[in-house]
Write a protein that holds these residues in place. Structure first.
Motif, short mmCIF file in Angstrom:
data_model
loop_
_atom_site.label_atom_id
_atom_site.label_comp_id
_atom_site.label_asym_id
_atom_site.label_seq_id
_atom_site.Cartn_x
_atom_site.Cartn_y
_atom_site.Cartn_z
N UNK A 414 2.79 108.00 -62.50
CA UNK A 414 3.48 108.88 -63.25
C UNK A 414 3.96 110.23 -62.48
N UNK A 415 3.52 110.32 -61.23
CA UNK A 415 4.08 111.15 -60.45
C UNK A 415 4.46 110.51 -59.07
N UNK A 416 5.71 109.73 -59.35
CA UNK A 416 6.36 108.83 -58.41
C UNK A 416 6.72 109.63 -57.01
N UNK A 417 5.96 109.12 -55.78
CA UNK A 417 6.64 109.66 -54.61
C UNK A 417 5.83 111.02 -54.18
N UNK A 418 4.99 111.52 -55.13
CA UNK A 418 4.42 112.86 -55.02
C UNK A 418 3.59 112.83 -53.81
N UNK A 419 3.52 114.02 -53.02
CA UNK A 419 2.54 114.28 -52.10
C UNK A 419 1.59 115.30 -53.01
N UNK A 420 0.20 115.15 -52.66
CA UNK A 420 -0.82 116.04 -53.10
C UNK A 420 -1.98 116.07 -52.62
N UNK A 421 -2.13 117.12 -51.58
CA UNK A 421 -3.41 117.10 -50.82
C UNK A 421 -4.56 117.26 -51.92
N UNK A 422 -4.50 117.67 -52.98
CA UNK A 422 -5.53 117.96 -53.87
C UNK A 422 -6.06 116.43 -54.18
N UNK A 423 -5.06 115.58 -54.51
CA UNK A 423 -5.45 114.38 -54.89
C UNK A 423 -6.11 113.57 -53.52
N UNK A 424 -5.48 113.73 -52.50
CA UNK A 424 -5.99 113.44 -51.18
C UNK A 424 -7.39 113.70 -50.98
N UNK A 425 -7.50 114.93 -51.41
CA UNK A 425 -9.03 115.46 -51.04
C UNK A 425 -10.28 114.77 -52.08
N UNK A 426 -9.69 114.52 -53.24
CA UNK A 426 -10.50 113.92 -54.35
C UNK A 426 -10.75 112.52 -53.90
N UNK A 427 -9.67 111.77 -53.46
CA UNK A 427 -9.93 110.43 -53.18
C UNK A 427 -10.87 110.39 -51.88
N UNK A 428 -10.67 111.11 -51.03
CA UNK A 428 -11.58 111.35 -49.88
C UNK A 428 -13.11 111.59 -49.90
N UNK A 429 -13.23 112.68 -50.87
CA UNK A 429 -14.43 113.44 -50.89
C UNK A 429 -15.35 112.14 -51.88
N UNK A 430 -14.86 111.67 -52.97
CA UNK A 430 -15.39 110.90 -53.82
C UNK A 430 -15.57 109.35 -53.48
N UNK A 431 -14.28 108.91 -52.95
CA UNK A 431 -14.30 107.65 -53.02
C UNK A 431 -14.39 107.18 -51.36
N UNK A 432 -14.50 108.08 -50.69
CA UNK A 432 -14.47 107.84 -49.09
C UNK A 432 -13.44 107.30 -48.58
N UNK A 433 -12.12 107.23 -49.08
CA UNK A 433 -11.14 106.73 -48.51
C UNK A 433 -10.02 107.89 -48.22
N UNK A 434 -9.86 108.19 -46.67
CA UNK A 434 -9.07 109.00 -46.13
C UNK A 434 -7.65 108.61 -46.00
#
Ligand code: 5CA
Ligand code: ZN
Length: 448
Positions: A414-434
């Motif tokens: 639903x955010x096609x093509x968006x860049x999101x450092x916040x989402x990147x941080x969530x995915x890294x911190x909680x799911x361990x995927x950088x």
């Protein structure tokens, strides 16, 4: 022993909820908290170092890594201890069969494991302890159990020394005189216990035992096997006592005792019994178990040889982040089967997510073009507070990673093509995927 290096874990704004996880002993969900405010201790059973690291091992360690990340995000200080079973029958048999010295086999495989864990972004334990490092401590514990009457000696005619004895744990006595009782952790009935005991390294028919389910604490020296001179004689430790001793030595509060579900009985039941007999107290607050990963129709196991190894996939050029996403796409408590599709689905998912970090994904074409920087047309970064809340909620609910992945998929769609450092941080911190990592930056083999 040396552990492995830690991935960096971004701190997210605010704190996540206290996780609830399934407890094998009480057979329901429970708050994953111990006796200490804001602090938790976790002991996760480590590998027996041969044929490591297969997807079953990896799934189990990624599951407890997720728990650790969720705890940290909820503001807990986490102390994590893991063993390496470098002295045990199957390892010695493999060393024998291949003509390799057992120490060498263990060291080489432990190195491989460290590298696999590092490449999968698994946080290292604070204490990573090989059994061969704690022989005297285990012997001292066995001696204490002999003195307090929770252990007894059984003649060992197969031992090298005449008149040698092996030492066993008296489950009945422990059941009567400690807070522990047989079955409290596994909830298995006696016939189930008897069959699992025989299947998983126990010796129900050993002559001279008081109870068929009494587990071995100390094996006196046998021909051609490693042995140490200790307070209880020359020999080597049994399996369950090793984990009980290492956990008690390095954790003042065992909030969670973890491992795969194949360790529910006898291993975790008996470790808890040994620990209770040594301390007079209950062992862990919670017992947490990951489901079994199968391959080609059967449990992935060293004895069957149906293995998919992390290191083999890595050598083929598979991005370890895709391996991690593949593992997380199955709920940690379910039994599931590894297939080629599990991996390709995860590779496609990774490609769909990479644009969040400004990295051009390769669409559905798994692999191709990964890591290319998407330069042109950079848009404003998009906030992801709503996504952070959803991922936190899913993971706090018995580490529901599959639902977290779907939530991220939906957000990305639903955010096609968006860049999101916040989402990147969530995915890294909680799911361990950088998503910002360069997958080609790591060498394919570990040179230690
Ligand atoms: N050294 C002992 C524990 S003290 C041991 O079980 N070693 S192991 O190498 O056999 O397994 C390491 C960890 O992976 C254990 O937690 C085990 O429960 C888990 N495991 C083994 N096979 C699988 C599988 N097929 N699926 C999921 N987890 C598995
Ligand atoms: Zn163990």
């Amino acid at each position: 022993m040396r552990s492995w290096s830690s991935p960096s874990v971004p701190e997210l704004p605010g704190t996540g909820p206290v996780p609830r996880i399934h407890d094998t002993a009480s057979q329901g969900l429970a708050n994953a908290v111990g006796h200490q405010e804001g602090r938790v201790g976790v002991y996760v059973c480590g590998i027996t170092p041969y044929d490591a690291t297969h997807m079953g091992h990896a799934a189990t360690y990624v599951a407890f890594d997720t728990l650790q990340r969720v705890w940290r995000d909820a503001g807990f200080e986490v102390r994590y201890v893991q063993n390496v079973t470098d002295v045990d029958d199957p390892l010695l048999e493999r060393a024998d069969a291949t003509g390799v010295e057992w120490r060498e086999l263990a060291e080489e495989q432990t190195n491989l494991f460290r590298w696999d864990m590092e490449s999968l972004g698994v946080l290292p334990p604070d204490e990573f302890i090989a059994v061969s490092e704690v022989i005297d401590e285990v012997a001292a514990a066995v001696n204490t159990l002999l003195e307090s009457g929770f252990a007894y000696r059984v003649p060992a005619p197969n031992a090298i020394e005449d008149g040698a004895t092996d030492v066993y744990f008296d489950v009945q006595r422990a059941g009567e005189q400690t807070p522990w009782t047989l079955g409290e952790e596994s909830n298995y009935d006696r016939p189930t216990m008897l069959s699992l005991f025989a299947e998983r390294g126990g010796d129900p028919d050993r002559e001279g035992k008081r109870n068929p389910l009494d587990p071995l604490l100390w094996l006196s020296a046998r021909e051609g096997e490693p042995a140490w001179d200790t307070a209880v004689g020359r020999g080597r430790p049994g399996w369950h006592i090793e984990c009980a001793v290492i956990a008690l030595q390095h954790l003042d509060d065992v909030t969670v005792q973890g491992g795969g579900s194949d360790l529910i009985f006898p291993h975790h039941e008996m470790s808890a019994g040994h620990a209770s007999a040594l301390t007079g107290k209950d062992f862990a607050c919670l017992y947490s178990h990951a489901g079994m990963v199968a391959y080609e129709g059967e449990k992935m196991s060293k004895s069957l040889g149906n293995l998919v190894l992390v290191s083999k996939l890595r050598a083929k050029g598979v991005d370890p982040r895709a391996i991690r996403l593949a593992l997380l796409s199955n709920h940690y408590r379910s039994d599931w089967e590894w297939t080629a599709e599990t991996l390709s689905t995860a590779e496609q998912r990774l490609q769909r997510w990479l644009p969040l970090a400004g990295v051009a994904g390769a669409g559905a074409e798994a692999g191709a073009g990964a890591g290319a920087q998407g330069g042109a047309g950079v848009s404003e970064p998009v906030a992801a507070t709503d996504l952070r809340d959803r991922v936190r909620e899913h993971l706090a609910n018995d580490l529901d990673a599959p639902s977290a992945l779907v939530a991220i998929d939906e957000w990305v769609a639903s955010h096609a093509g968006a860049q999101s450092p916040e989402a990147v941080a969530v995915i890294n911190a909680l799911l361990g995927v950088d998503l910002t990592a360069d997958p080609d930056a790591r060498p394919p083999h570990h040179h230690s």
